[in-house]
Scaffold this active site. Sequence first.
Site, PDB file in Angstrom:
ATOM      1  N   THR A  13      -7.328 -28.392 -36.673  1.00 23.75           N
ATOM      2  CA  THR A  13      -7.520 -29.860 -36.499  1.00 23.75           C
ATOM      3  C   THR A  13      -7.417 -30.818 -37.429  1.00 23.75           C
ATOM      4  O   THR A  13      -6.965 -32.014 -37.209  1.00 23.75           O
ATOM      5  CB  THR A  13      -9.042 -29.874 -35.827  1.00 23.75           C
ATOM      6  OG1 THR A  13      -9.208 -28.754 -34.712  1.00 23.75           O
ATOM      7  CG2 THR A  13      -9.348 -31.181 -35.311  1.00 23.75           C
ATOM      8  N   SER A  36      -5.559 -21.883 -36.450  1.00 22.82           N
ATOM      9  CA  SER A  36      -6.038 -20.815 -37.157  1.00 22.82           C
ATOM     10  C   SER A  36      -6.238 -19.497 -36.054  1.00 22.82           C
ATOM     11  O   SER A  36      -6.792 -18.575 -36.683  1.00 22.82           O
ATOM     12  CB  SER A  36      -7.349 -21.217 -37.923  1.00 22.82           C
ATOM     13  OG  SER A  36      -8.423 -21.311 -37.498  1.00 22.82           O
ATOM     14  N   ASP A  94     -11.656 -22.231 -36.797  1.00 22.15           N
ATOM     15  CA  ASP A  94     -12.065 -21.107 -36.182  1.00 22.15           C
ATOM     16  C   ASP A  94     -12.113 -19.765 -36.738  1.00 22.15           C
ATOM     17  O   ASP A  94     -13.050 -18.868 -36.958  1.00 22.15           O
ATOM     18  CB  ASP A  94     -11.083 -20.931 -35.023  1.00 22.15           C
ATOM     19  CG  ASP A  94     -11.350 -22.040 -33.910  1.00 22.15           C
ATOM     20  OD1 ASP A  94     -12.477 -22.536 -34.131  1.00 22.15           O
ATOM     21  OD2 ASP A  94     -10.380 -22.137 -32.966  1.00 22.15           O
ATOM     22  N   GLN A 133     -25.152  -6.621 -35.513  1.00 28.00           N
ATOM     23  CA  GLN A 133     -24.680  -7.877 -34.493  1.00 28.00           C
ATOM     24  C   GLN A 133     -25.803  -8.988 -34.959  1.00 28.00           C
ATOM     25  O   GLN A 133     -25.315  -9.903 -34.473  1.00 28.00           O
ATOM     26  CB  GLN A 133     -25.159  -7.262 -32.942  1.00 28.00           C
ATOM     27  CG  GLN A 133     -23.795  -6.387 -32.774  1.00 28.00           C
ATOM     28  CD  GLN A 133     -23.945  -5.896 -31.279  1.00 28.00           C
ATOM     29  OE1 GLN A 133     -24.736  -6.561 -30.428  1.00 28.00           O
ATOM     30  NE2 GLN A 133     -23.164  -4.923 -30.855  1.00 28.00           N
TER      31      GLN A 133
HETATM   32  N1  ASP Z   1      -8.655 -24.379 -33.101  1.00 27.33           N
HETATM   33  C1  ASP Z   1      -8.549 -25.097 -34.483  1.00 27.33           C
HETATM   34  C2  ASP Z   1      -8.400 -24.115 -35.412  1.00 27.33           C
HETATM   35  O1  ASP Z   1      -9.111 -23.204 -36.046  1.00 27.33           O
HETATM   36  C3  ASP Z   1      -9.945 -25.600 -34.785  1.00 27.33           C
HETATM   37  C4  ASP Z   1     -10.209 -26.296 -35.987  1.00 27.33           C
HETATM   38  O2  ASP Z   1      -9.326 -26.539 -36.853  1.00 27.33           O
HETATM   39  O3  ASP Z   1     -11.472 -26.818 -36.026  1.00 27.33           O
HETATM   40  O4  ASP Z   1      -7.217 -23.959 -36.127  1.00 27.33           O
END
Ligand code: ASP
Length: 361
Positions: free
Chosen positions: A32, A76, A108, A295
């Site tokens: 992001t 990611s 992520d 867990q």
């Molecule tokens: N889906 C994005 C990623 O992990 C979420 C982020 O960057 O916060 O690449």
Amino acid sequence: MSLSLETYEVDIETGAVKGQEAKILMIYTGGTFGMVMSESGSFEPFDFQNIPQYVPELKLFEFSLKVIALKDPIDSSDMSPMYWIKIASIIKDNYDNYDGFVVLHGTDTMAYSASALSFLLENLSKPVVFTGAQIPIGEIRSDARDNLISSLEIAVQKNENGGAMVPEVCIFFDKLLLRGNRAKKFESSHFDAFKSENFPELAEAGVHIDFREEVIYKPNNKDLIAHLKMSEHVVILKLFPGITEAYVRGICELPELRGLVIETYGSGNAPSAPWFKKVLQELDQRQIVVLNVSQCDEGTVEQGRYESSQVFLDNNVISGKDITLEAAVTKLMYLLENHPLDIVRRGVGRSIRGEQSGEQY
Ligand code: ASP
């Protein structure tokens, strides 16, 4: 979509005085963080040449700044050992020329990547700070700017002996600096996305950045060894009430399996079904390295505390103690591909990069 490891480089203008300045290398992988609104109204990755437009404060920094960016940045969710090895080799190739490294990464899987890099980079004596953002840099309320600025300040920070303040792989997010292989993504909506339940924070950023030097890793003054291999034959088996023999066998009978992380209940407990015991015996006979991880996010595995974990003690399953799942799986991937089996077995049960409490390797 084809995933490419090609990169481009950008020198960013800062206020550094040439010849005397500290040097930081940023590695941009995607997520992001680097998203901006395109003319058609959808988010797309930005070109790093344009970063001064989004973070004008970079001009004020007194260190020099270079970026190596993936030409095809990824979400990611597409992260894999291939990228971890690429990041490790960029750091290795540039290690002597820079004081610290900042890796821009999606949130992520950031905890997996920070854990993986902590294992791949042995004898690290410089900071490798992972960061990212919950809101794209092109948005008014973005957290990208603050996360980036604090991460750069952390990466350049020296201690009173002139060494790096944080010579370890870590994650900076929101206000907290966490050991990378102790961190987990906990939160998908708020800015404070990461926590480290079983290890104290390395620093907190407020008006000042308050470092907790007593918990920061001490470098061992040996030369960096960058390991550039990871096993592809490590898997995770999560237990749940109602789990069937067919499901467990489907995973445990993978022909090339070398390492298995079992996510167990509570302090490391498992079902008492005879077939479960038999599967563990077969894994042991095949010399597959099995690691027991809880867990629960807090607390530790204690094999033998309850009758329901005796089966692990009886079949050479190693306790992961208070390790995170992210660190456990990447630790096995690293150990199995870079060391002989006796060292793997000894290393798996002990701390090799500060990833778990108790005995050090
Ligand atoms: N889906 C994005 C990623 O992990 C979420 C982020 O960057 O916060 O690449």
